[in-house]
Design a protein around this motif. Sequence first.
Motif, short mmCIF file in Angstrom:
data_model
loop_
_atom_site.label_atom_id
_atom_site.label_comp_id
_atom_site.label_asym_id
_atom_site.label_seq_id
_atom_site.Cartn_x
_atom_site.Cartn_y
_atom_site.Cartn_z
N SER A 18 19.09 -4.44 27.33
CA SER A 18 20.28 -3.67 27.67
C SER A 18 20.83 -4.10 29.02
CB SER A 18 19.93 -2.18 27.70
OG SER A 18 18.95 -1.95 28.72
N PHE A 19 22.06 -3.66 29.27
CA PHE A 19 22.65 -3.95 30.58
C PHE A 19 21.77 -3.45 31.72
CE2 PHE A 19 26.82 -5.02 28.84
CZ PHE A 19 27.26 -5.94 29.76
N ILE A 20 21.30 -2.21 31.60
CA ILE A 20 20.55 -1.63 32.71
C ILE A 20 19.22 -2.34 32.91
CG2 ILE A 20 19.41 0.19 31.36
CD1 ILE A 20 20.88 0.45 34.95
N SER A 21 18.61 -2.82 31.82
CA SER A 21 17.37 -3.60 31.98
C SER A 21 17.65 -4.93 32.64
CB SER A 21 16.71 -3.81 30.61
OG SER A 21 16.18 -2.59 30.12
N ARG A 22 18.73 -5.58 32.22
CA ARG A 22 19.10 -6.84 32.85
C ARG A 22 19.44 -6.62 34.33
NH1 ARG A 22 23.81 -8.35 29.13
NH2 ARG A 22 24.17 -10.02 30.66
N TRP A 23 20.03 -5.45 34.62
CA TRP A 23 20.35 -5.12 36.01
C TRP A 23 19.08 -5.02 36.86
CZ3 TRP A 23 18.87 -0.63 38.65
CH2 TRP A 23 19.40 -0.49 39.94
N LEU A 24 18.04 -4.34 36.35
CA LEU A 24 16.81 -4.19 37.13
C LEU A 24 16.10 -5.52 37.30
CD1 LEU A 24 14.97 -2.29 38.66
CD2 LEU A 24 13.70 -1.90 36.54
N LEU A 25 16.09 -6.35 36.24
CA LEU A 25 15.46 -7.67 36.37
C LEU A 25 16.20 -8.51 37.40
CD1 LEU A 25 14.68 -8.53 32.63
CD2 LEU A 25 13.14 -7.61 34.38
N SER A 26 17.51 -8.40 37.39
CA SER A 26 18.30 -9.09 38.41
C SER A 26 17.97 -8.56 39.79
CB SER A 26 19.80 -8.91 38.13
OG SER A 26 20.59 -9.46 39.17
N ARG A 27 17.87 -7.24 39.88
CA ARG A 27 17.64 -6.62 41.18
C ARG A 27 16.30 -7.03 41.77
NH1 ARG A 27 19.76 -6.36 45.04
NH2 ARG A 27 18.85 -5.16 46.70
N VAL A 28 15.22 -6.99 40.97
CA VAL A 28 13.90 -7.31 41.51
C VAL A 28 13.84 -8.76 41.96
CG1 VAL A 28 12.78 -7.93 39.31
CG2 VAL A 28 11.41 -7.04 41.20
N ASN A 29 14.46 -9.65 41.23
CA ASN A 29 14.44 -11.06 41.64
C ASN A 29 15.30 -11.29 42.87
OD1 ASN A 29 12.78 -12.81 39.69
ND2 ASN A 29 13.90 -11.44 38.31
N LYS A 30 16.39 -10.54 42.97
CA LYS A 30 17.22 -10.64 44.17
C LYS A 30 16.46 -10.10 45.38
CE LYS A 30 22.05 -9.91 45.41
NZ LYS A 30 23.34 -9.28 44.99
N VAL A 31 15.71 -9.02 45.21
CA VAL A 31 14.91 -8.46 46.30
C VAL A 31 13.85 -9.46 46.76
CG1 VAL A 31 13.18 -6.70 46.87
CG2 VAL A 31 15.32 -6.03 45.77
N LEU A 62 -4.98 -11.98 48.09
CA LEU A 62 -5.07 -13.44 48.08
C LEU A 62 -4.13 -14.07 47.05
CD1 LEU A 62 -8.95 -13.87 48.38
CD2 LEU A 62 -7.25 -13.79 50.21
N GLU A 63 -3.35 -13.25 46.39
CA GLU A 63 -2.43 -13.75 45.37
C GLU A 63 -1.21 -14.39 46.04
OE1 GLU A 63 -2.14 -13.71 41.76
OE2 GLU A 63 -4.30 -13.68 42.14
N PRO A 64 -0.59 -15.35 45.34
CA PRO A 64 0.62 -15.96 45.91
C PRO A 64 1.79 -15.00 45.92
CG PRO A 64 0.20 -16.80 43.71
CD PRO A 64 -1.00 -15.98 44.08
N TRP A 65 2.68 -15.24 46.82
CA TRP A 65 3.94 -14.49 46.93
C TRP A 65 4.72 -14.62 45.62
CZ3 TRP A 65 5.50 -11.12 50.45
CH2 TRP A 65 6.85 -10.85 50.65
N PRO A 66 5.36 -13.57 45.15
CA PRO A 66 6.09 -13.68 43.89
C PRO A 66 7.24 -14.68 43.98
CG PRO A 66 6.64 -11.63 45.01
CD PRO A 66 5.50 -12.23 45.77
N GLU A 67 7.43 -15.44 42.94
CA GLU A 67 8.54 -16.39 42.88
C GLU A 67 9.72 -15.74 42.18
OE1 GLU A 67 8.91 -19.45 44.09
OE2 GLU A 67 6.93 -19.40 45.06
N ALA A 68 10.89 -15.87 42.74
CA ALA A 68 12.08 -15.30 42.13
C ALA A 68 12.53 -16.19 40.97
CB ALA A 68 13.20 -15.19 43.16
N ASP A 69 12.82 -15.55 39.84
CA ASP A 69 13.43 -16.26 38.71
C ASP A 69 14.94 -16.14 38.88
OD1 ASP A 69 14.42 -17.22 36.35
OD2 ASP A 69 12.99 -16.17 35.06
N LYS A 70 15.53 -17.14 39.48
CA LYS A 70 16.95 -17.05 39.82
C LYS A 70 17.85 -17.04 38.60
CE LYS A 70 16.38 -18.91 44.46
NZ LYS A 70 16.77 -19.92 45.47
N SER A 71 17.29 -17.47 37.45
CA SER A 71 18.10 -17.41 36.23
C SER A 71 18.35 -15.97 35.80
CB SER A 71 17.40 -18.18 35.10
OG SER A 71 16.21 -17.50 34.69
N LEU A 72 17.52 -15.03 36.30
CA LEU A 72 17.70 -13.62 35.95
C LEU A 72 18.58 -12.87 36.95
CD1 LEU A 72 14.08 -12.69 34.79
CD2 LEU A 72 16.07 -13.18 33.35
#
Length: 1006
Positions: free
Chosen positions: A748-761, A844-854
């Motif tokens: 949905s739009f709102i799900s795509r919005w949150l995925l976009s938001r987390v990767n932007k953050v 000890l985990e790596p920093w999250p990588e942003a999926d810029k395609s999202l």
Amino acid sequence: MSRGVSKSEELYGDFLRELREIERKWQREWYERGIFNAEPDPSRPKYFITVPYPYVSGPPHIGHGRTFTIGDIIARYKRARGYNVLFPIAWHITGTPIQSVADRIMRGDPEDIKLYSWYVSLYVSDENKVKEILESFKDPWNIAKFFASVYANDFKAMGYSMDFRRQFTTGDPDYNAFIIWQYYKLREKGYITQGSHVVLYSPDEGQAVGEHDIRGGDEITIDILEFNLVKFKIEGENRYLVAATLRPETIYGITNVWVNPSIKYVVARVNNEEWIISRPAAWKLSYQGYKVKVVGEVSGEELVGRFVMAPLINRRVPVLPASFVDENTGTGVVYSVPAHAPYDYVALMDLKNDEKTLSRYGIRDLVKDLEPISIIKLPNYGKYPAKDVVERLGIKNQGDKDKLDEATRIVYREEFYNGVMNNNTLFPGMKVEEARKRTIDELMKVNAWGRIYEVEPRNVYTRSGNPIIAAVIKDQWFLNYGNPEWKEKAFKCLNSMRIIPERYRKNFEDTFHWLSMRPCARKRGLGTRLPWDPEWIIESLSDSTIYMAYYTVAHKIKSSPLAKELGDFARRVIETRGGDSEALNAIMSFFDYVFLGIGKASDVAKIFNVSEDLINDLRREFTYWYPVDERHSGPDLISSHLSFFIFHHVGIFPEEYWPRAITFNEFVIREGMKMSRSLGNVLPLPDIPRHYSSDLARLYIASAADLETTLDWREDDVANTASRLQRFWVIANDIIRRGKPSGVGGLSFISRWLLSRVNKVIVEATEDMERENIRAYALGAFFGLLSAVERYLEVASVSGVGQDEINWVTWYVLERWVKLIQPLIPHIAEELWHRMGNETFVSLEPWPEADKSLINEEVDVAINLVDRVISDIQEILRVTNIKPKTVHLYVGPPIEYYEIVKEASRLINEGKTMGEAIRSIISEPRFRRMSNVVANLVSKYIDGTIPRNIISRDVEIRVFEEMRRYIAYKVNAEVVIQDATKPTYDPENRARNALPGRPAIYIEKQ
């Protein structure tokens, strides 16, 4: 002083108690497994970060908590970014503070016994045990050992990702050997000298003192002022009334000399002359290179009405009474220049109007004819600048001290920089700055000049409560920071370093410019004795300059025979005043090889009877970890420790090992007030995990203020932070409880919005952390993302998004979110990571990588568009007070409208005017017949009616259709979405008003 229940605990007690259990659990795991113990790994880039080791004369407080928490956030971030991070800790015990505490407890000082009983009770509940420990504090080493041990536990309780194996104290025998090496290296370079210089000095303790030795020395700026002494020969006697002044060039405007009639002055034989001065002045002068012997006493009253001869001008002037004269400042004698000194002007006016005093001393005739004598021309001022400023500030009398001090600063500053000497002086037309020097020369020629040094502020005391004065000390050892070669290298290093925030760079530059002779040794306290002159002990800040190098090898030295051998060699060097060449050679050879690569490992190994591999291993440790990549501190240390840190590194190490960055955070206050024992508002660090939670404190520290801003610890704000932390905890555990579906179809739009938001953050948080904008990182990565997730859950649940889709999206977010915030709230992150089924440490985990395609700006704009429409509807309902039945939204005007707005946006961004944009668009054949529409759309784009960012017509219609149920929920009415180009119901013809990004609205009443 801060005990009991916090407001956060009152409101969120169960939650915080749960957190504390979690914090203790993961601290046990981390430190027992040693996951932060750093080992060289040539396959990975390293990052060596340090925070100045704390002085362990008492427990840490929240101020320490802020600095070390920021340091830990940086360390954890760098570790997550793939760096092999070394974040070590040690304990500073040298100097007089600990010795002073022991002395006061030995004397039975009730204030210190009460204070240190409270300190110990922060860690020990048994009253008898507290008394027993306090009794042991009569030995300063026991104070050092006790607080060093509890500091380590306090830092572990805050979750700091430190390598605790590398701990040492600055009193350890092996550390003494390291300091001996450092001081011989500095001496070889010619940076250490012995001589007579003016220093801060404690006569009662018999030694020069530094910042660490002074009560409040880390909070106040202490200067040494040089006063000029001017000798006035007393008429009819072979004695001098000696005045002190900062402005000898004003002697030409003298009208009289002031004494305080209530003071008992002394007659002192000073260098074979008899001077009349205050008793404190005689005492101070005896420490400043003068031979002083008090041979008599005379009251100020006896001096009033006498005459003295003013040097250079040979003018006979009277001695008059003034209450402002202070026996503790200068000599307790002041010569009066009322035209140019506000205090003198006001005192003269007061005296002229004081019939009682004039009559008492029989000086009416002397005083009535006295008038100011102008000797300096000052632009924009009258004949008497002192009078002008006194009248401007509304000063009434000598009791108006604050205003008089301000008036004095104004006149002195203006005259020094802008004044020119009058014709009635020896130097007519000369600038005041130059006339000052020339006047001193003339006074010296007639044996009428001397100097006295004063400490500013006046009442400064050692930590033992003894007064501090300025003294000229013979045979004092100094670090010559004024050495031009040394200073040049220090500036070169500074210019190559990152300073964050950058505004502090000037503080370093100013400090470097004035740094000159710095006493580096004293006669009492704890610490390493100066090896070639062991009557002296190396000063506490002077032994804390390159100790970061010792971090790289301390753990391996202490776990081998080297610690004992180095300690024994250090003892032998000191006992023989450097004469034991075998011991000295051993120390120098060892550290020369380990830190500078000079010599051979085999030779060093032979001296210490250890394996060559061990010696080479130490060298590898040092060369891997050095230089220091970042030193994080408080700005109060710039003028001392941090500048010395740079100087000593460039003085000893080659350029490749010079430090790379220094970063800062400001201080902490509490409820708007500075923390102090007298106010009872000190917040000890051990109280944090007891009455709050370590992660709660870390989150508040990081988010409540920028690094260059003072952090105000406010209970209401901390409680609000606890509320948001609890909300996050509930949401995260709900996500984990629901689990992660194997997959979903279209989103949905709102799900795509949150995925976009987390990767932007993730992108924004990375940028913020690279710039060390810690607050922005905390606000975005925690609070901003929390608000986004809350919004998503509300919209998705109301809009009919499937539960599998919600579960998949929120799990995706949480996986990255937990990694993103582990530097901030590491215990909670660790717990959630494992509850998600992971077996590794998230620390000890790596920093999250942003999926810029999202990252989808169009989706962001679409959701914001829906929010704006909801806000428009709510505003209409508020203004009209309508009870709605149905809201009709007419979405998506003709597609040409979107094309026109996009073209208008391009033209306006290029700098075109509205008229130019309209004409340009109409010139296109497809829009030629739409001139009215074009003009309307461009106008509404410019005035903000149409949003700056618009989406395509198809996307706009789809997002409103998809979020129709959410809109209905927010406006509490049925919502109908209609295509504005073909509405099925439009009783008031509203569809024609639809604009791109701004649907038309029609509301049917109930």
